[in-house]
Scaffold this motif. Structure first.
Motif: not given
Lengths: 163, 448
Positions: A92-99, B10-15, B17-23
């Motif tokens: 959910a953090f990833v999908e909401n760009y919460a970082a 006009g599109r959402n683009v993945g960040q 390092d987000l998954e790395s941060h969240a983990r």
């Protein structure tokens, strides 16, 4: 004062560590056990980046003497990574760009887990209250609150636990 | 280009390092662990302005756990530096470690390196500095009044001197005095902003580790890794190839991690001790010692016609650089270039000065030089609207720059979107605009 051996359970593993006098739980987790998701943004209980669970309760590891965690069950963000699959709260953090920079994220996710563990269907106000000890300087708090809302919804849809 | 080719807009683009941060798997500079790592703490000036009479490090050196003490005498290369010296901006005015004088409270004087952070802190507290206090100056206009003490020999009048002997970053466009004479109203005010700390979640810091090949590896959270490496090499008189800087992951910067504040002294400590050395700002250091956004004072005088056209704008601004230059001359150039805001005026006069005071040196923060300009200009626009009894939205639309307009710094305006942005904001805010204002575009000065 002398060095001392303490035993505690960290992320499900039994650990025995030698601590210096007045060592904090943060010192043990970050420096001895190298669980570096525990951050150290202020060292004085002001930012929440070092948040962990001690026997299921949200704690600031920088203000917790390591000695007081003797025999306790401690969970850091790494404890959510038991399997290779990302858990719904993290997703959910990833999908909401919460970082953005990510430095506050570990503490945020742990604080959110503490909240959802005791209140699986929090209101927006309860989420804000639950994260009120955690500061972020990049993204703003709105996407973080949305992430927790989404995680709560996903959990109620699947009947799973937060992590 | 057709819309089809726009893969991102006009599109959402993945960040990435987000998954790395969240983990919790992102590695920040202090997430590496080295055995036998030492810790560096700085003894800092207790005075805002003083001559240094004597520095005694004997008690610090004898403090339990202290391995090494460094003063300006240990610096092998430069004693005084400026980060932009390599690109021709100068002069070099800031001591790496203070020697004859301190010019702000918190200025680094002695580095103490010890086995633990606690031992380093205790050792740093035992450094004894004898001061001969000097009068300080803390106000930009007082500083340049002629009666204030001169901070350094570089600028006898406490302000920066731009190339060709200019006392300010200047804009001269049209004739403001003629504009004022023709105007129906004169609107003047004074504006002041505060110094603002970037306050990243992660404080400034680095770890310098000597390697067997004679190179030093530096894990740093700088926002400018090559800039930090080159300046560290220049300060220490090393070939840049002797330094291997690893950066890229920054726990929040916002302009607050470009000052090369920790790397040079940490590298020197690692060279001296042969051991890894960590220098991490405490939260107090981050808030009180690391550079802030500058405080700015602005005076704005506008000549305004009854119909709302601003025909002349004169601005004098003072950037409080604190005790040293750092990047302030660049900040005031950006500040001047931003004037007179996103509006077109036939007569513009700007003097943007960089002033030195006994406050902590200021530096970059988001929108370097521009935030203070926008803050003052938009308050001034509201004041103008109130003075002539005009809707502030309409005042801004009337004066907003259009494509093809000549800007005060003599660039022809392109890609303007100010008119459309105000119109969109008015719609969102539920503010009704008259038909002729709704019909305005960035392509035509007249309403269609």
């Amino acid at each position: 004062m002398e060095d001392k051996l303490i035993r505690l359970t960290v992320n499900g593993r039994d650990e025995a560590v030698v601590i210096r006098p007045l060592a904090t739980l943060q010192d043990v987790l970050r420096d001895t056990l190298e669980l570096t998701a525990v951050k150290s943004g202020c060292g004085q209980g002001g930012c929440g980046s070092c948040s962990v669970l001690v026997d299921g309760e949200l704690r600031l590891s920088c203000l917790t003497l390591a000695e007081r965690a003797e025999g306790a069950e401690v969970t850091t963000l790494e404890g959510l990574n038991e399997t290779n699959a990302i858990v719904p709260l993290q997703q959910a953090f990833v999908e909401n760009y919460a970082a953005q920079c990510g430095y506050c994220t570990a503490g945020m996710v742990v604080a959110a887990k503490a909240l959802l563990d005791r209140n699986p269907a929090p209101s927006r106000d309860e989420i804000v209250e639950g994260l009120s000890g955690n500061l972020c300087r990049c993204t703003g708090f709105a996407p973080i609150v949305r992430a927790v809302q989404q995680a709560a919804q996903a959990l109620s849809d699947t009947g799973e636990e937060a992590s | 280009m057709s819309m089809k080719e726009l893969g991102v807009v006009g599109r959402n683009v993945g960040q990435r390092d987000l998954e790395s941060h969240a983990r919790g798997q992102t590695t920040y500079y202090e997430d590496v662990h080295y055995p036998r790592m030492l810790h560096l703490k700085m003894h800092r000036s207790a005075e805002p302005h003083a001559n240094i009479v004597k520095v005694d490090t004997r008690k610090a050196a004898a403090s339990p756990g202290v391995v090494c003490v460094l003063t300006h005498e240990d610096l092998p290369g430069k004693k005084v530096w400026n980060g932009l010296a390599a690109v021709g901006v100068g002069p070099e005015d800031e001591p790496v470690l203070a020697f004859d004088k301190v010019r702000w409270r918190g200025e680094p004087i002695v580095a103490v390196i010890a086995e633990t952070p606690e031992a380093a802190r205790a050792g740093a507290a035992k450094v004894e500095v004898e001061y001969d206090p000097l009068p300080g100056v803390f106000d930009v206009e007082e500083a340049i009044s002629g009666s204030a003490p001169a901070l350094t020999a570089h600028w006898p009048h406490n302000h920066y001197i731009y190339p060709d002997d200019h006392a300010a970053s200047q804009i001269r466009f049209g004739d403001v005095e003629k504009g004022f004479a023709e105007a129906d109203h004169i609107v003047e005010d004074k504006y002041q902003t505060s110094p603002i700390e970037q306050a990243p979640m992660e404080t400034n810091g680095c770890i310098a580790k000597p390697g067997g090949d004679g190179r030093i590896t530096v894990h740093t959270n700088t926002q400018a890794v090559h800039f930090a490496r080159d300046n560290t090499a220049a300060i220490l008189g090393l070939a840049p190839g002797k330094l291997r800087f690893l950066g890229g992951t920054v726990g929040g910067g916002f302009g607050g991690k470009v000052d090369v504040a920790v790397e040079p002294i940490s590298v020197l400590a690692a060279m001296r001790t042969g051991r890894p050395v960590k220098f991490k700002y405490t939260r107090e250091e981050e808030m009180q010692v690391s550079s802030t956004r500058s405080a700015w004072r602005l005076y704005i005088k506008d000549g305004v016609m009854n119909d709302g056209r601003i025909v002349a704008r004169k601005i004098t601004s003072y950037q409080d650089s604190g005790a040293y230059l750092r990047f302030s001359s660049y900040g005031s150039m950006k500040h001047a270039g931003h004037m007179p805001g996103p509006y077109t005026m036939p007569n513009v006069w700007v003097d943007a000065r960089v002033v030195f005071t006994n406050r902590p040196p200021s530096s970059a923060m988001r929108g370097f030089g521009v935030m203070a300009a926008s803050f003052a200009i938009e308050l001034q626009m509201d004041k103008v609207a109130k003075t002539i009894g005009m809707d502030p939205w309409q005042l801004r639309l009337l004066n907003a720059y259009r494509n093809g307009d000549m800007r005060a710094h003599r660039k022809v305006n392109e890609d303007a979107a100010m008119v459309e942005t105000i119109q969109a904001a008015a719609r969102l805010a539920g503010h009704e605009l008259p038909a002729e204002y709704q019909a305005m575009t960035s392509w035509d000065r007249k309403a269609s």
